[in-house]
Design an enzyme around this catalytic site. Structure first.
Site, PDB file in Angstrom:
ATOM      1  CB  ALA A  98     -30.931 -36.392  -8.542  1.00  0.00           C
ATOM      2  CE1 TYR A 122     -23.936 -46.414 -13.486  1.00  0.00           C
ATOM      3  CE2 TYR A 122     -25.805 -47.882 -13.840  1.00  0.00           C
ATOM      4  CZ  TYR A 122     -24.436 -47.672 -13.734  1.00  0.00           C
ATOM      5  OH  TYR A 122     -23.573 -48.727 -13.856  1.00  0.00           O
ATOM      6  CB  THR A 123     -27.151 -39.491 -10.341  1.00  0.00           C
ATOM      7  OG1 THR A 123     -28.190 -40.121  -9.593  1.00  0.00           O
ATOM      8  CG2 THR A 123     -27.427 -37.997 -10.366  1.00  0.00           C
ATOM      9  CE1 TYR A 124     -23.418 -35.203 -17.309  1.00  0.00           C
ATOM     10  CE2 TYR A 124     -25.072 -33.610 -16.589  1.00  0.00           C
ATOM     11  CZ  TYR A 124     -23.891 -33.895 -17.245  1.00  0.00           C
ATOM     12  OH  TYR A 124     -23.173 -32.890 -17.847  1.00  0.00           O
ATOM     13  CG  HIS A 125     -23.308 -35.196 -10.254  1.00  0.00           C
ATOM     14  ND1 HIS A 125     -24.565 -34.763  -9.877  1.00  0.00           N
ATOM     15  CD2 HIS A 125     -22.934 -36.114  -9.325  1.00  0.00           C
ATOM     16  CE1 HIS A 125     -24.934 -35.403  -8.775  1.00  0.00           C
ATOM     17  NE2 HIS A 125     -23.975 -36.225  -8.431  1.00  0.00           N
ATOM     18  CB  CYS A 170     -33.187 -42.173 -10.520  1.00  0.00           C
ATOM     19  SG  CYS A 170     -32.170 -40.820  -9.903  1.00  0.00           S
TER      20      CYS A 170
END
Length: 221
Positions: A148, A72-75, A179
């Protein structure tokens, strides 16, 4: 090389579809390689290794299945996303080398602002040591993630890429385990006390991209 800075907050599904179309065109020899610099509205993306338990606040922001490697990643606003569409058929079909080059690109870019970004074995992304913060329970220095990296290849053309935290709302990262790493935090250039603008970063990204990818330094540098 098509180098584009996209204005505003780019919607994720439409951007992903456009990126996939561009990758297909590059693979077919119908379009040049491209780098797109942009920001997204707040959202989470799930890579191919994402674990359900790492989405700790599923109702907070939209969640998109990205198809890239990673978890999982945030934008969101204040984060510079660089989507990198390069033809590895002519740059060398070496995935490890390509990821190393992306890391090198980030590290060299951060160095322009006197930030020492570092790799860590077994931890995706680029990290900054925080000696001013309390040490970890085992006595090792605190480290925060500042960038990331997640990529995918199709017919040896790359897509997705990197995300560097310039001035995002760091509280937005608390809706996921970024991550999959629970023992370290997240930082940004502004959080480190550096008043860097997105335009400043873009200039450095372009300069260091040329140094890494166009000057023959993309593998092993």
């Amino acid at each position: 090389m098509d180098w584009s800075i996209l204005p505003g907050l780019q919607p994720y599904p439409e951007t992903l579809a456009a990126m996939e179309a561009r990758v297909a065109a590059i693979a077919a020899g119908e379009a040049p390689e491209a780098v797109w610099l942009l920001e997204h509205p707040p959202l989470y993306t799930a890579g191919t290794s994402a674990r359900a338990q790492d989405l700790t606040d599923p109702g907070r922001f939209p969640v998109h299945v990205a198809g890239r490697g990673g978890q999982y990643t945030y934008h969101g606003p204040g984060q510079r996303v660089a989507y990198v569409m390069l033809d590895l058929n002519r740059r060398g079909r070496d995935v490890r080398c390509f990821v190393h080059a992306l890391e090198e690109w980030v590290i060299r870019t951060l160095a322009e602002f006197n930030v020492t970004g570092e790799r860590r074995a077994g931890r995706v992304g680029v990290w900054v040591v925080r000696p001013e913060k309390p040490a970890n329970a085992d006595g090792t220095p605190r480290e925060d993630k500042i960038a990331a990296i997640g990529v995918k290849l199709r017919r040896w053309v790359s897509f997705h890429g990197i995300a560097i935290n310039v001035e995002p709302d760091l509280s937005h990262f608390t809706g996921i385990v970024p991550c999959g790493i629970r023992d370290h935090g997240v930082t940004s250039l502004v959080d480190l006390g550096l008043p860097v603008t997105m335009a400043d970063l873009d200039v450095a990204l372009r300069r260091q991209f040329d140094a890494v990818f166009e000057a023959g330094a993309s593998c092993g540098s």
